[in-house]
Write an enzyme that holds these catalytic residues in place. Structure first.
Site, short mmCIF file in Angstrom:
data_model
loop_
_atom_site.label_atom_id
_atom_site.label_comp_id
_atom_site.label_asym_id
_atom_site.label_seq_id
_atom_site.Cartn_x
_atom_site.Cartn_y
_atom_site.Cartn_z
N PHE A 146 0.82 -1.17 -0.01
CA PHE A 146 0.20 0.07 -0.08
C PHE A 146 0.92 1.26 -0.08
O PHE A 146 1.60 1.31 1.03
CB PHE A 146 -0.90 -0.07 1.29
CG PHE A 146 -1.78 1.32 1.22
CD1 PHE A 146 -3.08 1.07 0.63
CD2 PHE A 146 -1.49 2.51 1.89
CE1 PHE A 146 -3.91 2.29 0.27
CE2 PHE A 146 -2.56 3.69 1.56
CZ PHE A 146 -3.59 3.66 0.87
N ASP A 231 9.25 2.78 1.91
CA ASP A 231 8.02 3.74 2.36
C ASP A 231 7.90 3.53 3.82
O ASP A 231 7.27 2.60 4.42
CB ASP A 231 6.82 3.37 1.38
CG ASP A 231 5.53 4.06 1.84
OD1 ASP A 231 5.46 4.98 3.03
OD2 ASP A 231 4.61 3.83 1.13
N LYS A 260 2.51 11.20 7.05
CA LYS A 260 1.65 10.68 8.36
C LYS A 260 2.19 11.69 9.61
O LYS A 260 1.76 12.74 9.73
CB LYS A 260 1.54 9.25 8.78
CG LYS A 260 0.67 8.74 7.43
CD LYS A 260 0.15 7.51 7.87
CE LYS A 260 -1.05 7.18 6.79
NZ LYS A 260 -0.73 6.08 5.83
C1 PLP Z 1 -0.85 6.09 4.28
C2 PLP Z 1 0.10 5.46 3.65
C3 PLP Z 1 0.42 6.19 2.44
C4 PLP Z 1 -0.46 7.13 1.80
O1 PLP Z 1 -0.38 8.42 2.70
P1 PLP Z 1 -1.63 9.59 2.13
O2 PLP Z 1 -0.96 10.63 3.24
O3 PLP Z 1 -2.87 8.92 2.65
O4 PLP Z 1 -1.43 9.79 0.69
C5 PLP Z 1 1.54 5.56 1.72
N1 PLP Z 1 2.00 4.77 2.11
C6 PLP Z 1 1.88 4.05 3.29
C7 PLP Z 1 2.83 2.89 3.77
C8 PLP Z 1 0.85 4.65 4.15
O5 PLP Z 1 0.57 3.82 5.21
#
Ligand code: PLP
Length: 413
Positions: A146, A231, A260
């Site tokens: 994700f 990520d 985040k």
């Molecule tokens: C939440 C998340 C995203 C996307 O972040 P947004 O601020 O919602 O665009 C990308 N990668 C990971 C691992 C995430 O948990």
């Protein structure tokens, strides 16, 4: 489960239902106030927030030092665009680089934008530095990934629902099983420029890869001249018991993606972080964002990072996470398959025969605990890292009976 909502709550639920797209299925609770680890709904009920906005609230709700930074900055200037300089962005990127040990940081807003930034950067690095033929660059991604919701990013998801109806998608993202080093080794070819990976898959169900996976992948990337792109939008900034989850295996990525909790629960702030070798590929006009690096966001980012470091939130997460995971594992439940995670990023996997995780989350809500299922079978527990042991002990008293099935309307078992 008491899903007949109180009048004020149901009024708001139907308003959102009527006036917005139905792209989420939230728990039927309407929050109007938050402080630290606690939130209150419009009926005056208090809940422990054990989702923490998917780890965007590692510092808790309305942390006083972050609020102060927002207020101070609001008195001065909030937006300049990158057409001009502002006096917050410089200190922000310096502090971010100093905390992470990289040469440059490029601020964005949402996580998905930072992922897109990393993809553009690594592709261009592939053409300009590695010498990959035009339009042939490949970035290897993992099953169960994700990385956000843009069309490029959902295009390489393995989750059919994320993609269905949204094609055509960008090519150049071969996918390999998560946790499988042989598959990664086999997938690399002369056009591979990057390997994009979550150190623990959050939305994929709090999936922890085998030990040695990250360091093994790091070795492959180094040997093959492939950019290791971590990520850490969800796993980073203390969530897993280290500042970054890659730190568990002493892995230094080539590109670090954060978001985040960098926004401290008040404002979207993200960044792609890398050394000059990668970052230099961006020249004026190549990439940008109206809000990225804005002074309010930069001030928020600075305060958010300071709180994480000053309050040793990674250390707290490590200590409390181990204790909490042991407690969860000690619950004698016919419904729990296993408990997994690192630090305070924890997934309780519900057996298929006990039905999905959702009814467990609904029952937890009735008992004052807000948690959210992820990937059908997993209850995720990821409270703010500012939580204390006493509060977690209190939470366990509510969680244990629910895991044993008390009051849960589960379909199976
Ligand atoms: C939440 C998340 C995203 C996307 O972040 P947004 O601020 O919602 O665009 C990308 N990668 C990971 C691992 C995430 O948990």
């Amino acid at each position: 489960m008491s899903q007949t909502a109180a009048p004020r709550t149901s009024e708001i639920l139907s308003e959102v239902d009527r006036w917005s797209a139905h792209n989420y299925k939230p728990l039927p609770v309407v929050l109007e106030r938050g402080e630290g680890v606690w939130v209150w709904d419009v009926e005056g009920r208090r809940y422990l927030d054990m989702l923490a906005a998917y780890s965007a609230l590692n510092q808790g709700h309305r942390h006083p030092r972050i609020l102060q930074a927002v207020q101070d900055q609001m008195e001065r200037i909030t937006l300049t665009s990158r057409a001009f300089h502002n006096d917050q962005m410089g200190p922000f990127v310096r502090e971010l680089c100093q905390a992470t040990g990289f040469e440059k940081a490029l601020p964005m807003n949402t996580g998905a934008e930072a992922v897109e930034t990393a993809i553009k950067m690594v592709r261009k690095w592939g053409y300009e530095v590695k010498g990959v033929p035009a339009d042939k660059a490949e970035i290897i991604v993992c099953d169960g990934n994700f990385h956000g919701r843009t069309t490029t990013v959902v295009g390489f998801s393995s989750e059919e629902q994320y993609k269905e109806g949204f094609g055509p998608f960008a090519p150049g993202f071969p996918r390999v099983p998560y946790g499988d080093l042989d598959a990664l080794r086999d997938a690399v070819n002369e056009n591979t420029v990057g390997f994009l990976v979550e150190p623990i898959q959050g939305e994929g169900g709090v999936t922890v890869p085998p030990e040695g996976y990250l360091s093994g992948a790091r070795e492959i990337c180094t040997r093959e001249n492939v950019a290791f792109m971590a990520d850490e939008i969800q796993t980073g900034l203390g969530r897993t018991g280290r500042l970054f989850c890659c730190d568990w295996e002493e892995v230094r990525p080539d590109v670090l993606i954060v978001g985040k909790a960098l926004g401290g629960g008040v404002y979207p702030v993200s960044a792609a972080i890398a050394d000059d070798e990668y970052m230099y590929v961006f020249r004026p006009g190549d990439h940008g964002s109206t809000f990225g690096g804005n002074p309010l966001g930069a001030a928020v980012g600075r305060a958010s990072l300071k709180v994480i470091l000053d309050e040793d939130l990674p250390g707290k997460s490590d200590e409390l996470g181990s204790w909490f995971m042991d407690e969860l594992r000690a619950v004698d439940s016919p419904h729990v398959d296993h408990v997994r995670g690192k630090g305070l990023m924890i997934g309780v996997v519900i057996k298929e025969s006990s039905g999905p995780a959702r009814p467990f989350c609904e029952t937890l809500m009735d008992r004052g605990i807000l948690a959210k299922e992820t990937h059908h079978q997993v209850i995720r527990f990821a409270p703010p890292l500012t939580i204390d042991k006493g509060t977690l002990e209190g939470a366990m008293e509510e969680i244990a009976p629910v895991l044993r099935g008390e009051g849960v309307e589960h379909s199976g078992g």
